[in-house]
Design a protein around this motif. Sequence first.
Motif, PDB file in Angstrom:
ATOM      1  N   MET A  59      40.575  33.629  43.705  1.00  0.00           N
ATOM      2  CA  MET A  59      39.431  34.470  43.304  1.00  0.00           C
ATOM      3  C   MET A  59      39.233  34.114  42.090  1.00  0.00           C
ATOM      4  O   MET A  59      37.960  33.837  41.811  1.00  0.00           O
ATOM      5  N   ILE A  60      40.072  34.296  40.517  1.00  0.00           N
ATOM      6  CA  ILE A  60      40.051  33.768  39.250  1.00  0.00           C
ATOM      7  C   ILE A  60      39.272  31.952  38.977  1.00  0.00           C
ATOM      8  O   ILE A  60      37.824  32.007  38.247  1.00  0.00           O
ATOM      9  N   GLY A  66      37.565  26.406  36.111  1.00  0.00           N
ATOM     10  CA  GLY A  66      38.197  25.903  35.470  1.00  0.00           C
ATOM     11  C   GLY A  66      39.936  24.928  35.977  1.00  0.00           C
ATOM     12  O   GLY A  66      40.014  25.388  37.874  1.00  0.00           O
ATOM     13  N   ARG A  67      40.526  25.387  35.010  1.00  0.00           N
ATOM     14  CA  ARG A  67      42.004  25.378  35.857  1.00  0.00           C
ATOM     15  C   ARG A  67      43.358  26.468  35.334  1.00  0.00           C
ATOM     16  O   ARG A  67      42.916  26.402  34.464  1.00  0.00           O
ATOM     17  N   GLN A  85      46.664  32.187  32.021  1.00  0.00           N
ATOM     18  CA  GLN A  85      46.097  31.810  31.280  1.00  0.00           C
ATOM     19  C   GLN A  85      45.132  30.097  31.798  1.00  0.00           C
ATOM     20  O   GLN A  85      45.765  29.818  32.830  1.00  0.00           O
ATOM     21  N   TRP A  86      43.818  31.086  30.966  1.00  0.00           N
ATOM     22  CA  TRP A  86      42.913  29.194  32.074  1.00  0.00           C
ATOM     23  C   TRP A  86      42.011  29.299  31.230  1.00  0.00           C
ATOM     24  O   TRP A  86      41.803  29.152  30.068  1.00  0.00           O
ATOM     25  N   GLN A  87      41.687  27.227  31.545  1.00  0.00           N
ATOM     26  CA  GLN A  87      40.822  26.666  30.758  1.00  0.00           C
ATOM     27  C   GLN A  87      39.904  26.235  31.457  1.00  0.00           C
ATOM     28  O   GLN A  87      39.369  26.067  32.970  1.00  0.00           O
ATOM     29  N   THR A  88      39.022  27.011  31.080  1.00  0.00           N
ATOM     30  CA  THR A  88      37.554  26.248  31.694  1.00  0.00           C
ATOM     31  C   THR A  88      36.901  25.214  31.782  1.00  0.00           C
ATOM     32  O   THR A  88      37.990  24.087  30.659  1.00  0.00           O
ATOM     33  N   ASP A  90      34.627  23.249  30.477  1.00  0.00           N
ATOM     34  CA  ASP A  90      34.206  23.251  28.864  1.00  0.00           C
ATOM     35  C   ASP A  90      34.999  23.216  27.549  1.00  0.00           C
ATOM     36  O   ASP A  90      34.702  23.511  26.633  1.00  0.00           O
ATOM     37  N   GLY A  91      36.297  23.903  28.507  1.00  0.00           N
ATOM     38  CA  GLY A  91      37.758  23.758  27.515  1.00  0.00           C
ATOM     39  C   GLY A  91      38.082  25.717  26.962  1.00  0.00           C
ATOM     40  O   GLY A  91      38.681  24.989  26.235  1.00  0.00           O
ATOM     41  N   ARG A  92      37.121  25.707  27.100  1.00  0.00           N
ATOM     42  CA  ARG A  92      37.680  27.394  26.493  1.00  0.00           C
ATOM     43  C   ARG A  92      38.733  27.768  27.214  1.00  0.00           C
ATOM     44  O   ARG A  92      39.317  27.920  27.931  1.00  0.00           O
TER      45      ARG A  92
END
Length: 111
Positions: A59-60, A66-67, A85-88, A90-92
Amino acid sequence: MKRLFVIAALLAAVPFGANAQRGPDFDRPSYGGGRGDQDTAREAVRGGRQVPLSQVIAMIAARTPGRQLNTTQGEFGGRSAYFVQWQTNDGRVIIFIVDAQSGAILSRQGG
């Protein structure tokens, strides 16, 4: 030799990490789960009391490409929750707080 002993004694007396800043804990006792947490979560999924983590991650990912970096489970607002905890792309870095029973995103921190 005496000087080395004094330095070692002084270092042993210093409380390491005493001045370290803590991040937000979202009403959880710790970021790392205790022993048996995974077994408890599996039983809750099997019993239909909470959604599988794979469903939450899918879902996320559908909403925010991202990952997954890390996931823990705890409580948020008195309810069992996943803290993802998710990293988009573009690194956010974003922390998604997801209701473990319904799968609804309760909060989104950062990013």
